[in-house]
Design a protein around this motif. Structure first.
Motif, PDB file in Angstrom:
ATOM      1  N   THR A  45      25.683 -14.000   8.325  1.00  0.00           N
ATOM      2  CA  THR A  45      24.908 -12.768   8.172  1.00  0.00           C
ATOM      3  C   THR A  45      24.756 -12.015   9.489  1.00  0.00           C
ATOM      4  O   THR A  45      24.721 -10.785   9.492  1.00  0.00           O
ATOM      5  N   ALA A  79      32.038  -6.984  -3.159  1.00  0.00           N
ATOM      6  CA  ALA A  79      32.233  -7.171  -1.725  1.00  0.00           C
ATOM      7  C   ALA A  79      33.686  -7.533  -1.451  1.00  0.00           C
ATOM      8  O   ALA A  79      34.354  -8.142  -2.265  1.00  0.00           O
ATOM      9  N   PRO A 115      31.265 -19.285   4.244  1.00  0.00           N
ATOM     10  CA  PRO A 115      31.977 -18.064   3.895  1.00  0.00           C
ATOM     11  C   PRO A 115      33.234 -18.345   3.076  1.00  0.00           C
ATOM     12  O   PRO A 115      33.908 -19.343   3.282  1.00  0.00           O
ATOM     13  N   MET A 145      26.923  -8.504   0.688  1.00  0.00           N
ATOM     14  CA  MET A 145      27.202  -9.938   0.653  1.00  0.00           C
ATOM     15  C   MET A 145      26.996 -10.449  -0.760  1.00  0.00           C
ATOM     16  O   MET A 145      25.954 -10.213  -1.365  1.00  0.00           O
ATOM     17  N   GLU A 166      33.328 -11.471   2.420  1.00  0.00           N
ATOM     18  CA  GLU A 166      31.937 -11.049   2.404  1.00  0.00           C
ATOM     19  C   GLU A 166      31.153 -11.788   1.326  1.00  0.00           C
ATOM     20  O   GLU A 166      30.174 -11.296   0.815  1.00  0.00           O
ATOM     21  N   ILE A 189      23.114  -6.742   3.760  1.00  0.00           N
ATOM     22  CA  ILE A 189      22.472  -7.614   4.742  1.00  0.00           C
ATOM     23  C   ILE A 189      21.715  -6.734   5.728  1.00  0.00           C
ATOM     24  O   ILE A 189      22.310  -5.894   6.405  1.00  0.00           O
ATOM     25  N   ARG A 215      27.517  -9.636   9.972  1.00  0.00           N
ATOM     26  CA  ARG A 215      27.770  -8.704   8.872  1.00  0.00           C
ATOM     27  C   ARG A 215      26.572  -7.822   8.531  1.00  0.00           C
ATOM     28  O   ARG A 215      26.468  -7.329   7.413  1.00  0.00           O
TER      29      ARG A 215
END
Length: 132
Positions: free
Chosen positions: A71, A26, A131, A79, A30, A96, A74
């Motif tokens: 989430t 990712a 994150p 993820m 991400e 996701i 995204r």
């Protein structure tokens, strides 16, 4: 509830293993870090329908909000879930499918012992939650 949450988020085969070749890495931003700062529980178990080892992760309220916001923005992206030091919890970077909240069920472990080792690593880790 666990099956539902995992089934919605991750399109990972129940027979996949940690040794399987991971999805493409990712991009920066991400990955979501799970650490004791937001962890309510991390326990290894066995999935009811398949009998395969799983890791149940439950975040506290603040961690659940962070995961939901992460989430929700995204959906359709990959993820990575990482521990407090940034090490991946699993080999794949699933897509996701819909926003998540507090509960996750990770599959793809070769054994319950492997799932227990990841749970222990999460409980003893450090660092902020959220994150990367």
């Amino acid at each position: 509830m666990w099956r539902c949450v995992w089934g919605i988020l991750f399109a990972v085969s129940a027979t996949a293993t940690m040794a399987a070749e991971p999805n493409p890495v990712a991009k920066q931003g991400e990955a979501f870090r799970v650490s004791p700062a937001c962890l309510a529980s991390a326990e290894a178990g066995v999935e009811d329908q398949t009998g395969l080892p799983v890791l149940y992760i439950r975040l506290d309220g603040a961690g659940g909000e962070l995961l939901h916001d992460f989430t929700a923005s995204r959906v359709g992206h990959t993820m990575r879930l990482v521990d407090g030091s940034g090490e991946p919890l699993m080999a794949s970077a699933p897509v996701i499918q819909s926003p998540l909240d507090r509960a996750l069920m990770l599959t793809g472990f070769e054994s319950r012992r492997e799932a227990e080792a990841v749970a222990k690593r999460l409980r003893r880790g450090d660092g902020a939650c959220g994150p990367l």
